[in-house]
Scaffold this active site. Structure first.
Site, PDB file in Angstrom:
ATOM      1  N   SER A   1     -10.827  -0.828   3.502  1.00 29.99           N
ATOM      2  CA  SER A   1     -10.030  -0.990   4.733  1.00 29.99           C
ATOM      3  C   SER A   1      -9.608   0.384   5.239  1.00 29.99           C
ATOM      4  O   SER A   1      -8.974   1.138   4.502  1.00 29.99           O
ATOM      5  CB  SER A   1      -8.761  -1.797   4.449  1.00 29.99           C
ATOM      6  OG  SER A   1      -9.112  -3.019   3.872  1.00 29.99           O
TER       7      SER A   1
ATOM      8  N   ARG B   1       0.842  -1.224   0.000  1.00 31.58           N
ATOM      9  CA  ARG B   1       0.000   0.000   0.000  1.00 31.58           C
ATOM     10  C   ARG B   1       0.872   1.267   0.000  1.00 31.58           C
ATOM     11  O   ARG B   1       0.570   2.248   0.669  1.00 31.58           O
ATOM     12  CB  ARG B   1      -0.930   0.033   1.223  1.00 31.58           C
ATOM     13  CG  ARG B   1      -1.884  -1.118   1.332  1.00 31.58           C
ATOM     14  CD  ARG B   1      -2.896  -1.140   0.190  1.00 31.58           C
ATOM     15  NE  ARG B   1      -3.883  -2.181   0.394  1.00 31.58           N
ATOM     16  CZ  ARG B   1      -3.756  -3.444  -0.051  1.00 31.58           C
ATOM     17  NH1 ARG B   1      -2.688  -3.800  -0.758  1.00 31.58           N
ATOM     18  NH2 ARG B   1      -4.690  -4.316   0.181  1.00 31.58           N
TER      19      ARG B   1
ATOM     20  N   GLU C   1      -5.009   3.564   6.168  1.00 35.19           N
ATOM     21  CA  GLU C   1      -4.763   3.348   4.737  1.00 35.19           C
ATOM     22  C   GLU C   1      -5.453   4.478   3.953  1.00 35.19           C
ATOM     23  O   GLU C   1      -5.027   4.862   2.870  1.00 35.19           O
ATOM     24  CB  GLU C   1      -5.332   1.978   4.329  1.00 35.19           C
ATOM     25  CG  GLU C   1      -5.148   1.656   2.872  1.00 35.19           C
ATOM     26  CD  GLU C   1      -5.639   0.265   2.480  1.00 35.19           C
ATOM     27  OE1 GLU C   1      -5.420  -0.707   3.235  1.00 35.19           O
ATOM     28  OE2 GLU C   1      -6.257   0.166   1.408  1.00 35.19           O
TER      29      GLU C   1
HETATM   30  C1  LIG Z   1     -15.464  -0.999  -0.796  1.00 32.97           C
HETATM   31  C2  LIG Z   1     -14.013  -0.697  -1.017  1.00 32.97           C
HETATM   32  C3  LIG Z   1     -13.113  -1.731  -1.197  1.00 32.97           C
HETATM   33  C4  LIG Z   1     -11.748  -1.457  -1.420  1.00 32.97           C
HETATM   34  N1  LIG Z   1     -10.901  -2.511  -1.597  1.00 32.97           N
HETATM   35  C5  LIG Z   1      -9.587  -2.293  -1.821  1.00 32.97           C
HETATM   36  C6  LIG Z   1      -8.674  -3.380  -2.029  1.00 32.97           C
HETATM   37  O1  LIG Z   1      -9.073  -4.548  -2.035  1.00 32.97           O
HETATM   38  N2  LIG Z   1      -7.368  -3.095  -2.225  1.00 32.97           N
HETATM   39  C7  LIG Z   1      -6.896  -1.820  -2.257  1.00 32.97           C
HETATM   40  O2  LIG Z   1      -5.682  -1.647  -2.455  1.00 32.97           O
HETATM   41  N3  LIG Z   1      -7.723  -0.759  -2.073  1.00 32.97           N
HETATM   42  C8  LIG Z   1      -9.053  -0.961  -1.858  1.00 32.97           C
HETATM   43  N4  LIG Z   1      -9.905   0.092  -1.657  1.00 32.97           N
HETATM   44  C9  LIG Z   1      -9.361   1.460  -1.659  1.00 32.97           C
HETATM   45  C10 LIG Z   1      -9.520   2.204  -3.017  1.00 32.97           C
HETATM   46  O3  LIG Z   1     -10.406   1.534  -3.845  1.00 32.97           O
HETATM   47  C11 LIG Z   1      -8.176   2.323  -3.729  1.00 32.97           C
HETATM   48  O4  LIG Z   1      -7.242   2.976  -2.912  1.00 32.97           O
HETATM   49  C12 LIG Z   1      -8.311   3.089  -5.047  1.00 32.97           C
HETATM   50  O5  LIG Z   1      -7.120   2.999  -5.801  1.00 32.97           O
HETATM   51  C13 LIG Z   1      -8.658   4.562  -4.809  1.00 32.97           C
HETATM   52  O6  LIG Z   1      -8.927   5.137  -6.064  1.00 32.97           O
HETATM   53  P1  LIG Z   1      -9.730   6.501  -6.188  1.00 32.97           P
HETATM   54  O7  LIG Z   1      -9.624   6.907  -7.622  1.00 32.97           O
HETATM   55  O8  LIG Z   1     -11.109   6.345  -5.660  1.00 32.97           O
HETATM   56  O9  LIG Z   1      -8.845   7.437  -5.244  1.00 32.97           O
HETATM   57  P2  LIG Z   1      -9.229   8.786  -4.505  1.00 32.97           P
HETATM   58  O10 LIG Z   1      -9.926   8.446  -3.234  1.00 32.97           O
HETATM   59  O11 LIG Z   1      -9.916   9.714  -5.426  1.00 32.97           O
HETATM   60  O12 LIG Z   1      -7.774   9.357  -4.182  1.00 32.97           O
HETATM   61  C14 LIG Z   1      -6.891   8.683  -3.292  1.00 32.97           C
HETATM   62  C15 LIG Z   1      -5.578   9.461  -3.183  1.00 32.97           C
HETATM   63  O13 LIG Z   1      -4.901   9.487  -4.438  1.00 32.97           O
HETATM   64  C16 LIG Z   1      -4.718  10.826  -4.922  1.00 32.97           C
HETATM   65  N5  LIG Z   1      -5.003  10.778  -6.373  1.00 32.97           N
HETATM   66  C17 LIG Z   1      -6.184  10.485  -6.975  1.00 32.97           C
HETATM   67  N6  LIG Z   1      -6.043  10.464  -8.314  1.00 32.97           N
HETATM   68  C18 LIG Z   1      -4.743  10.755  -8.574  1.00 32.97           C
HETATM   69  C19 LIG Z   1      -3.966  10.890  -9.765  1.00 32.97           C
HETATM   70  N7  LIG Z   1      -4.495  10.722 -10.999  1.00 32.97           N
HETATM   71  N8  LIG Z   1      -2.665  11.222  -9.659  1.00 32.97           N
HETATM   72  C20 LIG Z   1      -2.081  11.395  -8.434  1.00 32.97           C
HETATM   73  N9  LIG Z   1      -2.761  11.286  -7.268  1.00 32.97           N
HETATM   74  C21 LIG Z   1      -4.076  10.957  -7.332  1.00 32.97           C
HETATM   75  C22 LIG Z   1      -5.738  11.660  -4.159  1.00 32.97           C
HETATM   76  O14 LIG Z   1      -5.313  13.005  -4.045  1.00 32.97           O
HETATM   77  C23 LIG Z   1      -5.787  10.949  -2.811  1.00 32.97           C
HETATM   78  O15 LIG Z   1      -4.697  11.348  -2.006  1.00 32.97           O
HETATM   79  C24 LIG Z   1     -11.282  -0.128  -1.448  1.00 32.97           C
HETATM   80  C25 LIG Z   1     -12.201   0.922  -1.282  1.00 32.97           C
HETATM   81  C26 LIG Z   1     -13.545   0.658  -1.075  1.00 32.97           C
HETATM   82  C27 LIG Z   1     -14.517   1.794  -0.914  1.00 32.97           C
END
Ligand SMILES: Cc1cc2nc3c(=O)[nH]c(=O)nc-3n(C[C@H](O)[C@H](O)[C@H](O)COP(=O)(O)OP(=O)(O)OC[C@H]3O[C@@H](n4cnc5c(N)ncnc54)[C@H](O)[C@@H]3O)c2cc1C
Length: 339
Positions: free
Chosen positions: A239, A165, A335
């Site tokens: 998580s 992570r 996380e």
């Molecule tokens: C139900 C559920 C299950 C999940 N299961 C998992 C799992 O199994 N494994 C896992 O690893 N994660 C999991 N996650 C966490 C999440 O899905 C991941 O971390 C995912 O990659 C977040 O993507 P996002 O686009 O929604 O990020 P956001 O929430 O929009 O952003 C997260 C961070 O990244 C930064 N960011 C966003 N886009 C960019 C970009 N293009 N360039 C640079 N920085 C950026 C943001 O500023 C912020 O700091 C889960 C979440 C949920 C809600």
């Protein structure tokens, strides 16, 4: 159409916790053209929050600067040989849609990561992982916009400092780059199927299918749907805490006191502890205060039952950290990105 920045926009529809917070300024980049436009707009000089799918953030207050939502989409095959295919995908693609596309094209490597919410461009930030696979396993390189210089830069795998992570975009590169495009090297044949997680084999038996990229994806979707809350129904960010990694000696000492303690080897000298197990053991599973709570089926997931504020969820997480530390002497690290 004339491009413009919106003011005072509610972020409730843009975060999977479904908490209320306002962005003073908001712009959605639906194309690369939009991104290049906003980079030259005065609002870009303000403090910025780059937002993908909003599934890994907890908003605890209004954001005073510019929220830039990344939504530019496109994916294509760069090149292919007999064994491998290099695919290129824009940062605003929805991760699960992309994974399904790779599977439909017979490409292997991402099936275990089915149904993880969020955008493709965010996946390298925390090196997303599930069921024994992380994106670093198939990641080839990425393209990112340096917000300080306005130049595009290429990051090869070895430059990303991927870990559990973790990546360079959580440390030195935090806030400095917008990841615009990611390249994955996937297999065309001889797929490295990973069914090391018992739950996958069990689910394959239940659905009566041999292991393949399609059936593993189906099994993972079934398992995740039965275990994790759907953010469209109940607000959450997956998580909330990372699984803490401790020295083997500390694990053995804990195991003496708590014989049923769960741990997995992390290299030869450390053990990764199951944070969810510790939170449950400390008595938090299904806890609820107002609308902030701990998910009934998985204590590692904090939820918003309806109208919780980000601050209430944060306070709950602080109470859980304190209690786990008092019970086990282990500090949990979030996380989730807390803002
Ligand atoms: C139900 C559920 C299950 C999940 N299961 C998992 C799992 O199994 N494994 C896992 O690893 N994660 C999991 N996650 C966490 C999440 O899905 C991941 O971390 C995912 O990659 C977040 O993507 P996002 O686009 O929604 O990020 P956001 O929430 O929009 O952003 C997260 C961070 O990244 C930064 N960011 C966003 N886009 C960019 C970009 N293009 N360039 C640079 N920085 C950026 C943001 O500023 C912020 O700091 C889960 C979440 C949920 C809600």
């Amino acid at each position: 159409m004339e491009k413009s920045v919106s003011t005072n926009v509610s972020l409730k529809p843009y975060n999977s916790f479904g908490v209320e917070a306002n962005a003073h300024y908001f712009f959605e980049a639906k194309t690369m053209d939009d991104l290049l436009w906003i980079v030259h707009d005065d609002h870009f000089k303000l403090p910025k929050l780059i937002l993908g799918g909003g599934s890994n953030v907890l908003l605890t207050k209004d954001f005073e600067g510019l929220v830039l939502k990344i939504s530019f989409k496109e994916k294509w095959i760069e090149k292919s040989n007999e064994d491998h295919t290099l695919v290129s995908v824009m940062g605003g693609e929805v991760w699960h849609t992309f994974v399904q596309w790779t599977i439909q094209n017979g490409l292997g490597g991402l099936e275990n990561l089915s149904l993880i919410p969020g955008n493709v461009g965010t996946t390298p930030v925390q090196n997303i992982g599930a069921y024994g696979v992380e994106i670093k396993d198939t990641f080839h390189h990425l393209e990112a916009l340096n917000v300080e210089t306005g130049e595009f830069e290429i990051f090869r795998k070895e430059e990303c400092d991927f870990g559990y992570r973790h990546s360079i975009f959580k440390t030195k590169g935090k806030g400095k780059y917008i990841i615009t495009r990611v390249f994955f090297q996937l297999t065309n044949r001889n797929h490295q199927l990973n069914t090391s997680y018992g739950a996958i084999n069990k689910e394959l038996e239940t659905i009566g299918k041999e292991a393949s990229i399609q059936s593993i994806s189906e099994a993972v979707i079934n398992i995740r749907s039965s275990k994790l809350p759907n953010p469209a129904v109940i607000g959450n960010g997956g998580s909330f805490f990372k699984n803490p990694v401790v020295a083997n000696s500390q694990f053995l000492a804990l195991k003496e006191e708590f014989p049923e303690m769960v741990g997995y080897p992390s290299g030869s000298e450390q053990t990764k502890l199951a944070a969810g197990w510790m939170i449950e053991k400390a008595g938090w599973k299904n806890y609820r205060k107002g609308d902030a709570g701990v998910y009934e089926k998985q204590a590692l997931v904090l939820v918003n039952h309806g109208n919780a504020t980000g601050k209430e969820v944060l306070d709950l997480s602080i109470a859980i950290r304190k209690s786990v530390n008092e019970t086990f002497g282990v500090i949990l690290e979030p996380e989730i990105n807390i803002l």
